[in-house]
Write a protein that holds these residues in place. Sequence first.
Motif, PDB file in Angstrom:
ATOM      1  N   ARG A   1     -15.509   8.356  -4.888  1.00 41.83           N
ATOM      2  CA  ARG A   1     -14.885   7.136  -5.399  1.00 41.83           C
ATOM      3  C   ARG A   1     -13.482   6.914  -4.862  1.00 41.83           C
ATOM      4  O   ARG A   1     -12.840   5.908  -5.170  1.00 41.83           O
ATOM      5  CB  ARG A   1     -14.826   7.184  -6.927  1.00 41.83           C
ATOM      6  N   GLU A   2     -12.989   7.852  -4.057  1.00 38.61           N
ATOM      7  CA  GLU A   2     -11.598   7.770  -3.620  1.00 38.61           C
ATOM      8  C   GLU A   2     -11.318   6.498  -2.828  1.00 38.61           C
ATOM      9  O   GLU A   2     -10.320   5.798  -3.072  1.00 38.61           O
ATOM     10  CB  GLU A   2     -11.242   8.999  -2.785  1.00 38.61           C
ATOM     11  N   GLU A   3     -12.192   6.154  -1.886  1.00 41.27           N
ATOM     12  CA  GLU A   3     -11.950   4.974  -1.059  1.00 41.27           C
ATOM     13  C   GLU A   3     -12.010   3.702  -1.898  1.00 41.27           C
ATOM     14  O   GLU A   3     -11.197   2.782  -1.730  1.00 41.27           O
ATOM     15  CB  GLU A   3     -12.975   4.914   0.075  1.00 41.27           C
ATOM     16  N   PHE A   4     -12.979   3.631  -2.822  1.00 39.40           N
ATOM     17  CA  PHE A   4     -13.078   2.457  -3.680  1.00 39.40           C
ATOM     18  C   PHE A   4     -11.859   2.343  -4.588  1.00 39.40           C
ATOM     19  O   PHE A   4     -11.350   1.243  -4.838  1.00 39.40           O
ATOM     20  CB  PHE A   4     -14.357   2.527  -4.522  1.00 39.40           C
ATOM     21  N   TYR A   5     -11.398   3.488  -5.087  1.00 43.83           N
ATOM     22  CA  TYR A   5     -10.223   3.477  -5.951  1.00 43.83           C
ATOM     23  C   TYR A   5      -9.007   2.920  -5.210  1.00 43.83           C
ATOM     24  O   TYR A   5      -8.239   2.112  -5.747  1.00 43.83           O
ATOM     25  CB  TYR A   5      -9.929   4.892  -6.453  1.00 43.83           C
ATOM     26  N   GLU A   6      -8.850   3.333  -3.954  1.00 40.01           N
ATOM     27  CA  GLU A   6      -7.720   2.845  -3.172  1.00 40.01           C
ATOM     28  C   GLU A   6      -7.812   1.334  -2.965  1.00 40.01           C
ATOM     29  O   GLU A   6      -6.800   0.635  -2.943  1.00 40.01           O
ATOM     30  CB  GLU A   6      -7.671   3.555  -1.810  1.00 40.01           C
ATOM     31  N   ALA A   7      -9.038   0.826  -2.818  1.00 36.00           N
ATOM     32  CA  ALA A   7      -9.210  -0.608  -2.603  1.00 36.00           C
ATOM     33  C   ALA A   7      -9.048  -1.409  -3.891  1.00 36.00           C
ATOM     34  O   ALA A   7      -8.590  -2.552  -3.865  1.00 36.00           O
ATOM     35  CB  ALA A   7     -10.589  -0.880  -2.002  1.00 36.00           C
TER      36      ALA A   7
ATOM     37  N   ALA B   1      -1.940  -3.504  -6.875  1.00 38.29           N
ATOM     38  CA  ALA B   1      -0.813  -3.307  -5.961  1.00 38.29           C
ATOM     39  C   ALA B   1       0.457  -3.029  -6.762  1.00 38.29           C
ATOM     40  O   ALA B   1       0.659  -3.591  -7.850  1.00 38.29           O
ATOM     41  CB  ALA B   1      -0.623  -4.561  -5.106  1.00 38.29           C
ATOM     42  N   PRO B   2       1.328  -2.164  -6.275  1.00 38.36           N
ATOM     43  CA  PRO B   2       2.567  -1.868  -6.998  1.00 38.36           C
ATOM     44  C   PRO B   2       3.472  -3.091  -7.053  1.00 38.36           C
ATOM     45  O   PRO B   2       3.503  -3.909  -6.115  1.00 38.36           O
ATOM     46  CB  PRO B   2       3.193  -0.734  -6.175  1.00 38.36           C
ATOM     47  N   ALA B   3       4.166  -3.223  -8.170  1.00 44.18           N
ATOM     48  CA  ALA B   3       5.081  -4.352  -8.342  1.00 44.18           C
ATOM     49  C   ALA B   3       6.221  -4.265  -7.343  1.00 44.18           C
ATOM     50  O   ALA B   3       6.781  -3.184  -7.117  1.00 44.18           O
ATOM     51  CB  ALA B   3       5.629  -4.373  -9.767  1.00 44.18           C
ATOM     52  N   VAL B   4       6.552  -5.402  -6.725  1.00 47.84           N
ATOM     53  CA  VAL B   4       7.636  -5.451  -5.739  1.00 47.84           C
ATOM     54  C   VAL B   4       8.897  -5.949  -6.421  1.00 47.84           C
ATOM     55  O   VAL B   4       8.891  -7.011  -7.072  1.00 47.84           O
ATOM     56  CB  VAL B   4       7.268  -6.373  -4.559  1.00 47.84           C
ATOM     57  N   ALA B   5       9.989  -5.209  -6.305  1.00 46.74           N
ATOM     58  CA  ALA B   5      11.244  -5.600  -6.942  1.00 46.74           C
ATOM     59  C   ALA B   5      11.801  -6.858  -6.290  1.00 46.74           C
ATOM     60  O   ALA B   5      11.834  -6.982  -5.060  1.00 46.74           O
ATOM     61  CB  ALA B   5      12.253  -4.456  -6.837  1.00 46.74           C
ATOM     62  N   LYS B   6      12.240  -7.822  -7.096  1.00 47.02           N
ATOM     63  CA  LYS B   6      12.801  -9.058  -6.557  1.00 47.02           C
ATOM     64  C   LYS B   6      14.219  -8.822  -6.061  1.00 47.02           C
ATOM     65  O   LYS B   6      14.979  -8.073  -6.670  1.00 47.02           O
ATOM     66  CB  LYS B   6      12.817 -10.132  -7.637  1.00 47.02           C
ATOM     67  N   PRO B   7      14.629  -9.492  -4.979  1.00 46.99           N
ATOM     68  CA  PRO B   7      16.021  -9.394  -4.508  1.00 46.99           C
ATOM     69  C   PRO B   7      16.982  -9.890  -5.573  1.00 46.99           C
ATOM     70  O   PRO B   7      16.637 -10.701  -6.423  1.00 46.99           O
ATOM     71  CB  PRO B   7      16.040 -10.293  -3.259  1.00 46.99           C
ATOM     72  N   GLU B   8      18.200  -9.372  -5.523  1.00 48.04           N
ATOM     73  CA  GLU B   8      19.214  -9.730  -6.511  1.00 48.04           C
ATOM     74  C   GLU B   8      19.459 -11.235  -6.549  1.00 48.04           C
ATOM     75  O   GLU B   8      19.647 -11.839  -7.622  1.00 48.04           O
ATOM     76  CB  GLU B   8      20.508  -8.986  -6.210  1.00 48.04           C
TER      77      GLU B   8
END
Length: 441
Positions: free
Chosen positions: A417-423, A427-434
């Motif tokens: 299940r590793e490949e499916f889990y990665e897909a 996605a990690p949250a991207v920090a917004k610029p100041e």
Amino acid sequence: MYAARRILKKMRYGEATVTVVDPRSYMTYQPFLPEAAAGSISPRHVVVPLRRVLPKAEVLTGRVTTIDQDRKVATVSPLVGEAYELPFDYLVIALGAISRTFPIPGLAEQGIGMKGIEEAIGLRNHVLEQLDKADSTTDEDVRRKALTFVFVGGGFAGAETIGEVEDLARDAAKYYSNVKREDMRFILVDAADKILPEVGPKLGKYGKEHLEGRGVEIYLSTSMDSCVDGHVVLKNGLEVDSNTIVWTAGVKPNPALARYGLPLGPRGHVDCSEKLQVQGTDYIWAAGDNAQVPDMAARKAGVENAWCPPNAQHALRQAKVLGDNVISGMRGFPQKDYEHANKGAVAGLGLHKGVAMIVMGKMKIKLKGRLAWYMHRGYHGMAMPTWNRKIRVFADWTLAMFLKREVVSLGAMESPREEFYEAAKPAPAVAKPEAEKAKAS
């Protein structure tokens, strides 16, 4: 499985209910594990599904954790859910054996056993994966560690496994541009002063010379002191780095026996009479690798305190006598003794190579090479339970005569299940610029 089949066959309709409790829903024919590890036999053909072979029995997938002999109740822990109690009138103990290990640093983390089909499949994938690593890297240390294979234990399991795996690696190397058989290092270690003691000193010596002729290093009268992070240290001073450490240094009775309140022998086996009945009881029987059974044939020949060795030859025959004795015990008839004289031993050391000792009365016939290999395959092929599995095994062998060995590594089976889990993972949250944060506020 054989005992349950025998009881069901001889039991009258409605006379009793046969319940089989096992953590796996199949029986493994262990003599074929080395060939399964080498790809000579399909892994699914080495196991026998219990529910298919025992359609009239109740098959429960779980473990018996405790036995209350006073109340005649066994506590069953299923795969899922709460444990429950299962009453019984008659009890058969056939847990088999597990690998005999020692407190060697690194063994639990690095070692690979050879007691189950899962381990055989894992070893095959692991060996081919090491060839993939060695072929793809430019790091000489990584390459050397990947191509060094250490096997501990020179009995049937160890000698047969290293012989089959060496054959597999030799065939697979033909398809790699940067890996040759000369780049590989196979090491066999045993604390005894010989290998294959089951077939006698002469054939054992032949087996040793044969493996050495194929480039296998054999170190006798020594043992492994540690293998932390794959750094193998032998008692004779040899040190090597290896990703592959296969442990086949004997077996011991299943430790669960200690929780059942049964009389045990000095090595942890259930103490049985010659009728396979547990000492001090009239409703419990035991057989196979977890039972200490008097070897009546050896004792009649003058060998004192002889016990049946833990091998398939005795286990399969004990099961049939046990089944008959359970029926006799239920009906109040006399039970018979288990007695079987050793018929010899056969061992395969790879494709077209083997040793065999056949006992015919007082005469011992010793064979080696291709003829012994035919004896090995013929004996175990016919001993394989059920005609369904017999035909499948012989079909595998027949196809292998015309088709090349499969050398595909399915290493992803370890974590499918590793490949499916990665897909599928978010996605990690991207920090917004100041600046965007200030504008938003």
